[in-house]
Design an enzyme around this catalytic site. Structure first.
Site, PDB file in Angstrom:
ATOM      1  CG  ASP A  91     -32.909  24.802  -6.367  1.00  0.00           C
ATOM      2  OD1 ASP A  91     -31.839  25.375  -6.129  1.00  0.00           O
ATOM      3  OD2 ASP A  91     -33.756  24.551  -5.493  1.00  0.00           O
ATOM      4  CD  GLU A 111     -35.361  28.407  -6.357  1.00  0.00           C
ATOM      5  OE1 GLU A 111     -34.328  27.947  -5.848  1.00  0.00           O
ATOM      6  OE2 GLU A 111     -35.834  29.512  -6.065  1.00  0.00           O
ATOM      7  CE  LYS A 113     -34.850  26.422  -2.830  1.00  0.00           C
ATOM      8  NZ  LYS A 113     -33.381  26.535  -2.989  1.00  0.00           N
TER       9      LYS A 113
END
Length: 278
Positions: A91, A111, A113
């Site tokens: 990401d 990342e 999430k």
């Protein structure tokens, strides 16, 4: 990275008075068009702190590059590739720094999430489930897809002594404490953090060998097993355990800490190599 002979001084060449606090001056616009996202903002700050270094940012990493890195460790590795264009896209992308030999070394991978909207649903008065009669939704397994990227970056960095992978987690599936939420009708609902149908942190801690969360684990840990030293590459897992949301400031502070740790590790590696040549 630095010019020849400068690598050992990475830790002390940070510009004085320009630490993580000053970058959050009221005039700083984290989301402006030039910065784009937190990773690019972090890279700009690193460029400011370490002007002698060259950084780059990229969105993805080719599977072919991962195999090439594995081949350098052992020719038996990195042999299988079915899709030539296969790649991974964390990401937050990857931030890399150029070393003294002209190679690019990973400084940061991140990342973010989100899994579990129970808190939002309860506050909105929304019931869930097949019959729309439940306060809580059983947690799914979508977050487990994060393992692929963690493992691929670990393969890519198998020859390194650091692993700067950060997983930022938020949502009701990643609580570390009980959370009480009030519905619009006044009814109070308690989310029990260690409820097996709700919490998914135990599934993710496989990525850090069960070591502490909300901790910088960038430096690889060496353990002994049956007389053999094993290097552990652990993801640094950070979660809003009370069910809150990550803001840009908090994420950037963590990312900078891990990135600086990477630079210290790389500086030490290069200094050791230079010393052996003398």
């Amino acid at each position: 990275m630095a010019k020849k002979g400068q690598s050992s001084r990475l830790a002390v060449q940070q510009k004085e008075g320009q630490g993580p606090i000053t970058i959050f001056h009221e005039d700083a616009q984290i989301h402006d068009k030039e910065v784009g996202n937190t990773s690019l903002f972090v890279m700009k700050q690193l460029e400011f702190e370490f002007p002698m270094l060259t950084f780059r940012y990229r969105n993805d990493l080719l599977k072919k590059e991962i195999n090439q890195a594995l081949q350098k460790v052992d020719t038996y590795l990195g042999q299988t590739l079915f899709v030539e264009s296969s790649s991974i896209k964390p990401d937050g992308g990857l931030i890399e720094v150029k070393d003294d030999n002209g190679g690019w070394r990973v400084v940061l991978v991140s990342e973010a999430k989100h899994q579990g909207k129970d808190i939002e649903n309860i506050r909105a008065g929304k019931l869930v489930g097949k019959k729309n009669n439940q306060d809580l939704m059983s947690a799914g397994n979508a977050i487990e897809r994060a393992y692929k990227n963690v493992k691929e970056i670990a393969n890519f960095m198998l020859a390194e002594r650091h692993f700067p992978y950060i997983l930022f987690l938020e949502g009701s599936n990643f609580l570390t404490q009980d959370v009480t939420v009030t519905r619009p009708d006044g009814r109070v609902v308690t989310l029990v953090y260690n409820d097996g149908t709700l919490n998914r942190l135990d599934r993710l801690t496989a990525a850090n060998y069960g070591m502490p969360i909300n901790t910088n684990l960038c430096i690889n840990r060496f353990v002994k097993c049956n007389g053999t030293a094993i290097m552990l590459q652990a993801a640094s897992i950070y979660t809003k355990g009370e069910g809150g949301h990550w803001n840009d400031r908090d994420m950037i502070m963590v990312m900078l800490e891990v990135a600086r740790t990477s630079l210290k590790m790389l500086g030490t590696d290069l200094f050791d190599q230079l010393s052996k040549k003398k």
